[in-house]
Design an enzyme around this catalytic site. Structure first.
Site, PDB file in Angstrom:
ATOM      1  N   SER A  59      -8.596  -2.799  -2.842  1.00 27.95           N
ATOM      2  CA  SER A  59      -9.362  -1.553  -2.753  1.00 27.95           C
ATOM      3  C   SER A  59     -10.426  -1.463  -3.842  1.00 27.95           C
ATOM      4  CB  SER A  59      -8.419  -0.348  -2.851  1.00 27.95           C
ATOM      5  OG  SER A  59      -7.585  -0.280  -1.713  1.00 27.95           O
ATOM      6  N   TYR A  99      -4.270  -1.456   8.187  1.00 24.60           N
ATOM      7  CA  TYR A  99      -5.201  -2.313   8.907  1.00 24.60           C
ATOM      8  C   TYR A  99      -5.144  -2.017  10.405  1.00 24.60           C
ATOM      9  CZ  TYR A  99      -5.383  -5.044   4.607  1.00 24.60           C
ATOM     10  OH  TYR A  99      -5.545  -5.435   3.302  1.00 24.60           O
ATOM     11  N   ARG A 103       0.849  -1.196   0.000  1.00 26.62           N
ATOM     12  CA  ARG A 103       0.000   0.000   0.000  1.00 26.62           C
ATOM     13  C   ARG A 103       0.880   1.241   0.000  1.00 26.62           C
ATOM     14  NH1 ARG A 103      -5.602  -0.991   3.330  1.00 26.62           N
ATOM     15  NH2 ARG A 103      -6.475  -2.416   1.781  1.00 26.62           N
ATOM     16  N   GLN A 155      -1.150   2.252  -5.886  1.00 24.66           N
ATOM     17  CA  GLN A 155      -2.582   2.426  -5.659  1.00 24.66           C
ATOM     18  C   GLN A 155      -3.418   1.985  -6.860  1.00 24.66           C
ATOM     19  OE1 GLN A 155      -3.105   6.520  -4.544  1.00 24.66           O
ATOM     20  NE2 GLN A 155      -2.763   6.134  -2.375  1.00 24.66           N
ATOM     21  N   ASP A 162      -4.044  -1.827  -6.832  1.00 18.36           N
ATOM     22  CA  ASP A 162      -4.578  -2.405  -5.604  1.00 18.36           C
ATOM     23  C   ASP A 162      -5.937  -3.074  -5.838  1.00 18.36           C
ATOM     24  OD1 ASP A 162      -5.377  -3.018  -3.055  1.00 18.36           O
ATOM     25  OD2 ASP A 162      -5.125  -0.996  -2.233  1.00 18.36           O
TER      26      ASP A 162
END
Length: 468
Positions: free
Chosen positions: A132, A227, A121, A126, A129
């Site tokens: 996500s 997380y 991450r 991004q 990902d």
């Protein structure tokens, strides 16, 4: 450079790893793209659209034959990759934790398995990902599913016949899925509250117009990688007390606490569900890992004795197959662009790139990711060779039994040092192989020489020596 896309075989999987849009982009990278017939059917992408985009469409065997890269949504069976080039990159969601034997099978098949869910991450990653992109859709769909099962209006309505109060929606977890669930519920006119054990999530929740609730006993439980860390027993008790009092007043509850590779934490107890009014709806987005709700049955929708409905779909993003496939396939293309020399239009994998090091699970027949452990069962020890006739003892005249050598114990072979190679040069569309980072299987240690009894003759000692 050939890229193959097979039809997904997993039960209930509706997504596909490439769309006609991304096929065009892959061809622009210099690839020959092969699609198995029917691969995009469940996602509403007909074979004709793939052919129009420039891909060849055919049977599975022809699709996989000679493939240098295989794009997939779920981890494929090793047998389905027969015919792919040696060392072919197999890129998709590998779900390795708890499935180490299947990862070992991919290693044995000689392919390089790449787990997209391990993508770090960081800013440059991004766009790659998959967690996500898919969680975003899952958060949206959770609210749509809840609204469908609620049997009442979501927004406040003022009519001549009276006022309909807005639905009260409680979202547990303000990650990507939770934030999208909040935004969707607000758009539908619900009164939304949310909770998260990470204090920083409060500002994001409030920016979407929802109310953030958090126990004062829990200052912050932010962990690594975005997380939450595991809560202490005192923190769990304080959070449970807060949730219990709040849930009883809610119409819809959506739980989103899911950490890849770990069982889902239990957030909603049986007692909490039983405190809700008849007609209430709970949607568990962590059902695939056991669920956040004690009464969740993965893959099923159940109604409790008090009339609450619990929805536990295990592939929520797959319920939006077209949108999910579009986003997922773009994630894959963005990653592939970092693996291809655009001038030479050939694979040029930099094995030292942080994205590659974080995601590659297998290479050159070995499991190379440090977080994936698989101990092969050692081969049974061979029976000892027959001993020569032992000498008789002076006291009894009976044969002295020679000591058996100890059974060999399996020990893990030391890890081979990683090569510090620069960019791998393409050779006929393939990349050079390097030594594996971690040894894949355990080797049997040589047994120690068994000591001979003083009373035994030389022949017995010689026999024991031969059992090495």
């Amino acid at each position: 450079m050939k890229i193959a896309v097979l039809r997904e075989r997993a039960d209930g999987e509706t997504r596909v790893a490439a769309t006609p849009e991304t096929v065009t982009k892959l061809i622009a990278l210099g690839a020959e793209v092969a699609i198995e017939a029917g691969a995009g059917e469940l996602a509403r992408f007909p074979d004709a659209d793939y052919a129009k985009a420039g891909a060849s469409v055919g049977a599975a065997a022809a699709t996989i034959k000679g493939a240098d890269i295989v794009l997939t949504v779920r981890r494929p069976a090793a047998a389905s990759l027969a015919g792919a080039s040696a060392g072919a990159l197999v890129i998709g969601a590998m779900d390795p934790y708890g499935n180490e034997a299947e990862i070992a099978a991919l290693a044995k098949a000689g392919v390089t398995a790449v787990a997209m869910e391990f993508m770090p991450r960081i800013t440059r990653a991004q766009v790659m990902d998959i967690l996500s992109s898919q969680a975003n859709l899952a958060g949206y769909q959770a609210v749509i599913d809840a609204a469908g099962a609620f049997d009442r209006a979501m927004p406040m309505m003022m009519t001549a016949a009276g006022t309909v109060r807005p639905a009260k929606v409680f979202v547990m977890g303000a990650g990507v899925a939770g934030l999208q669930a909040i935004a969707t519920a607000k758009r539908l006119g619900a009164v939304v509250t949310a909770t998260d054990v990470r204090a920083a999530a409060g500002e994001q929740v409030e920016s979407l117009g929802a109310k953030f609730i958090m126990t004062e006993a829990l200052k912050d439980a932010s962990g690594s990688g975005g997380y939450a860390r595991e809560l202490t027993k005192d923190e769990q008790a304080a959070q449970a007390e807060l949730v219990a009092g709040h849930i009883a007043k809610q119409d819809i509850v959506i739980t989103t606490a899911l950490i890849p590779g770990r069982p889902a934490p239990k957030l909603v107890s049986r007692a909490m569900v039983e405190s809700m009014a008849p007609g209430s709806v709970l949607v568990d987005l962590a059902a695939e890992r056991g669920g956040n709700i004690e009464l969740t049955q993965p893959g099923k929708t159940v109604t409790t004795a008090n009339g609450a409905t619990i929805i536990g779909f295990t592939n929520v993003a797959g319920r939006l197959a077209t949108s999910a496939s579009q986003l997922y396939s773009r994630n894959l293309v963005s990653f592939l662009e970092t693996l291809v020399d655009k001038k030479e239009k050939a694979l040029a994998v930099n094995w030292d790139d942080e994205l590659v090091k974080a995601t590659v699970l297998t290479r050159d027949g070995a499991i190379v990711h440090p977080n994936i452990k698989f101990d092969a069962v050692p081969a049974p020890a061979k029976p000892a060779a027959k001993a020569a006739e032992p000498a008789k003892t002076g006291a009894t005249g009976k044969a002295a039994a020679p000591k058996r050598a100890a059974a060999p114990k399996a020990e893990t072979a030391p890890a081979a040092p990683a090569k510090t190679a620069a960019v791998a040069k393409p050779i006929g569309g393939k990349v050079k192989k390097a030594a594996p980072i971690v040894a894949p299987i355990a080797k049997a240690a040589a047994p120690k020489k068994a000591p001979a009894k003083p009373a035994a003759a030389k022949s017995a000692a010689s026999t024991a020596k031969g059992k090495k």
